[in-house]
Design a protein around this motif. Structure first.
Motif, PDB file in Angstrom:
ATOM      1  N   LEU A   1       0.927  -1.198  -0.146  1.00  0.00           N
ATOM      2  CA  LEU A   1      -0.002   0.092   0.010  1.00  0.00           C
ATOM      3  C   LEU A   1       0.738   1.266   0.072  1.00  0.00           C
ATOM      4  O   LEU A   1       0.765   2.268  -0.826  1.00  0.00           O
ATOM      5  CB  LEU A   1      -1.007  -0.099   1.116  1.00  0.00           C
ATOM      6  CG  LEU A   1      -2.149  -1.047   0.941  1.00  0.00           C
ATOM      7  CD1 LEU A   1      -2.805  -1.062   2.495  1.00  0.00           C
ATOM      8  CD2 LEU A   1      -3.259  -0.778   0.092  1.00  0.00           C
ATOM      9  N   ILE A   2       1.925   1.147   0.846  1.00  0.00           N
ATOM     10  CA  ILE A   2       2.737   2.433   0.816  1.00  0.00           C
ATOM     11  C   ILE A   2       3.538   2.525  -0.536  1.00  0.00           C
ATOM     12  O   ILE A   2       3.792   3.525  -0.947  1.00  0.00           O
ATOM     13  CB  ILE A   2       3.997   2.184   1.997  1.00  0.00           C
ATOM     14  CG1 ILE A   2       3.092   2.219   3.205  1.00  0.00           C
ATOM     15  CG2 ILE A   2       5.003   3.228   1.842  1.00  0.00           C
ATOM     16  CD1 ILE A   2       3.199   3.630   3.976  1.00  0.00           C
ATOM     17  N   GLY A   3       3.904   1.357  -1.087  1.00  0.00           N
ATOM     18  CA  GLY A   3       4.390   1.542  -2.430  1.00  0.00           C
ATOM     19  C   GLY A   3       3.725   2.074  -3.531  1.00  0.00           C
ATOM     20  O   GLY A   3       4.049   2.935  -4.287  1.00  0.00           O
ATOM     21  N   ALA A   4       2.327   1.591  -3.507  1.00  0.00           N
ATOM     22  CA  ALA A   4       1.332   2.082  -4.352  1.00  0.00           C
ATOM     23  C   ALA A   4       1.428   3.720  -4.217  1.00  0.00           C
ATOM     24  O   ALA A   4       1.351   4.421  -5.250  1.00  0.00           O
ATOM     25  CB  ALA A   4       0.021   1.478  -4.266  1.00  0.00           C
ATOM     26  N   ALA A   5       1.310   4.146  -2.948  1.00  0.00           N
ATOM     27  CA  ALA A   5       1.283   5.565  -2.819  1.00  0.00           C
ATOM     28  C   ALA A   5       2.441   6.389  -3.195  1.00  0.00           C
ATOM     29  O   ALA A   5       2.180   7.473  -3.605  1.00  0.00           O
ATOM     30  CB  ALA A   5       0.780   5.683  -1.181  1.00  0.00           C
ATOM     31  N   VAL A   6       3.334   5.796  -2.800  1.00  0.00           N
ATOM     32  CA  VAL A   6       4.639   6.311  -3.273  1.00  0.00           C
ATOM     33  C   VAL A   6       4.731   6.389  -4.923  1.00  0.00           C
ATOM     34  O   VAL A   6       5.212   7.492  -5.368  1.00  0.00           O
ATOM     35  CB  VAL A   6       5.775   5.327  -2.819  1.00  0.00           C
ATOM     36  CG1 VAL A   6       7.292   5.814  -3.489  1.00  0.00           C
ATOM     37  CG2 VAL A   6       6.117   5.558  -1.389  1.00  0.00           C
ATOM     38  N   GLU A   7       4.121   5.429  -5.525  1.00  0.00           N
ATOM     39  CA  GLU A   7       4.224   5.491  -7.039  1.00  0.00           C
ATOM     40  C   GLU A   7       3.226   6.524  -7.613  1.00  0.00           C
ATOM     41  O   GLU A   7       3.802   7.224  -8.583  1.00  0.00           O
ATOM     42  CB  GLU A   7       3.918   4.248  -7.599  1.00  0.00           C
ATOM     43  CG  GLU A   7       4.067   4.206  -9.001  1.00  0.00           C
ATOM     44  CD  GLU A   7       4.177   2.676  -9.763  1.00  0.00           C
ATOM     45  OE1 GLU A   7       4.820   2.408 -10.781  1.00  0.00           O
ATOM     46  OE2 GLU A   7       3.650   1.751  -9.143  1.00  0.00           O
ATOM     47  N   LEU A   8       2.046   6.648  -7.021  1.00  0.00           N
ATOM     48  CA  LEU A   8       1.196   7.650  -7.260  1.00  0.00           C
ATOM     49  C   LEU A   8       1.576   9.042  -7.124  1.00  0.00           C
ATOM     50  O   LEU A   8       1.097   9.863  -7.711  1.00  0.00           O
ATOM     51  CB  LEU A   8      -0.256   7.412  -6.442  1.00  0.00           C
ATOM     52  CG  LEU A   8      -1.047   6.234  -7.049  1.00  0.00           C
ATOM     53  CD1 LEU A   8      -2.095   5.844  -5.893  1.00  0.00           C
ATOM     54  CD2 LEU A   8      -1.577   6.561  -8.365  1.00  0.00           C
ATOM     55  N   SER A   9       2.540   9.132  -6.106  1.00  0.00           N
ATOM     56  CA  SER A   9       3.191  10.224  -5.864  1.00  0.00           C
ATOM     57  C   SER A   9       4.174  10.834  -6.866  1.00  0.00           C
ATOM     58  O   SER A   9       4.877  11.808  -6.705  1.00  0.00           O
ATOM     59  CB  SER A   9       3.874  10.664  -4.323  1.00  0.00           C
ATOM     60  OG  SER A   9       2.780  10.057  -3.536  1.00  0.00           O
ATOM     61  N   GLY A  10       4.817  10.072  -7.578  1.00  0.00           N
ATOM     62  CA  GLY A  10       5.523  10.278  -8.709  1.00  0.00           C
ATOM     63  C   GLY A  10       6.974   9.925  -8.432  1.00  0.00           C
ATOM     64  O   GLY A  10       8.111  10.000  -9.043  1.00  0.00           O
ATOM     65  N   PHE A  11       7.179   8.857  -7.564  1.00  0.00           N
ATOM     66  CA  PHE A  11       8.502   8.405  -7.028  1.00  0.00           C
ATOM     67  C   PHE A  11       8.468   6.728  -7.443  1.00  0.00           C
ATOM     68  O   PHE A  11       7.384   6.162  -7.736  1.00  0.00           O
ATOM     69  CB  PHE A  11       8.496   8.347  -5.588  1.00  0.00           C
ATOM     70  CG  PHE A  11       8.757   9.983  -5.243  1.00  0.00           C
ATOM     71  CD1 PHE A  11      10.170  10.605  -4.991  1.00  0.00           C
ATOM     72  CD2 PHE A  11       7.849  10.878  -4.959  1.00  0.00           C
ATOM     73  CE1 PHE A  11      10.424  11.827  -4.636  1.00  0.00           C
ATOM     74  CE2 PHE A  11       7.875  12.113  -4.660  1.00  0.00           C
ATOM     75  CZ  PHE A  11       9.406  12.778  -4.158  1.00  0.00           C
ATOM     76  N   ALA A  12       9.411   6.222  -7.612  1.00  0.00           N
ATOM     77  CA  ALA A  12       9.519   4.693  -7.805  1.00  0.00           C
ATOM     78  C   ALA A  12       9.835   3.952  -6.477  1.00  0.00           C
ATOM     79  O   ALA A  12      10.862   4.078  -5.767  1.00  0.00           O
ATOM     80  CB  ALA A  12      10.691   4.576  -8.582  1.00  0.00           C
ATOM     81  N   PRO A  13       8.837   3.179  -6.046  1.00  0.00           N
ATOM     82  CA  PRO A  13       9.057   2.438  -4.708  1.00  0.00           C
ATOM     83  C   PRO A  13       9.970   1.132  -5.039  1.00  0.00           C
ATOM     84  O   PRO A  13       9.796   0.497  -6.091  1.00  0.00           O
ATOM     85  CB  PRO A  13       7.422   1.909  -4.544  1.00  0.00           C
ATOM     86  CG  PRO A  13       6.843   2.067  -5.963  1.00  0.00           C
ATOM     87  CD  PRO A  13       7.627   3.045  -6.719  1.00  0.00           C
TER      88      PRO A  13
END
Length: 124
Positions: free
Chosen positions: A20-32
């Motif tokens: 879930l954190i990874g998905a939020a990080v990716e939606l934020s424009g970063f690479a989890p």
């Protein structure tokens, strides 16, 4: 993974939380990015060389001074996170190491703001 996005290394004691954190990080424009298999937090840090590391306070190997020290020396911005179910007192840990503390749940736009703030200072 977003091509050209800045890596954010994520450590969590719970696979679902990590996802879930990874998905939020990716939606934020970063690479989890996550540790590989049995990789230690320090080895993952050396492999990824992230600008930011998100560390679950319940992750016994990553939420320690043996990780925070090398991460900060590698110039990674460390953010520890916890949920309402965590029993650890995190303010003293965050203060001791000068790292940021966030509480979950957190909206994606709030996380994006935190990540952007951490990336915005120019690093030499």
């Amino acid at each position: 993974m977003v091509t050209g996005a800045r890596p954010v290394l994520i450590f969590s004691a719970d696979a679902l939380t990590a996802a879930l954190i990874g998905a939020a990080v990716e939606l934020s424009g970063f690479a989890p990015v996550f540790p590989a298999g049995d990789e230690t937090p320090r080895d993952a840090l050396l492999r990824v060389r992230p600008g930011i590391a998100l560390v679950d306070c319940d992750h016994e190997q990553a939420c320690t001074e043996t990780f925070f020290g090398p991460a900060l020396m590698a110039r990674a911005r460390v953010v520890i996170f916890s949920s309402s179910r965590s029993n650890r007192a995190l303010e003293p840990i965050a203060e001791q190491f000068g790292v940021r503390l966030i509480r979950l749940p957190m909206a994606v736009d709030e996380l994006a703001r935190v990540l952007q703030e951490l990336e915005s200072p120019v690093r030499a």
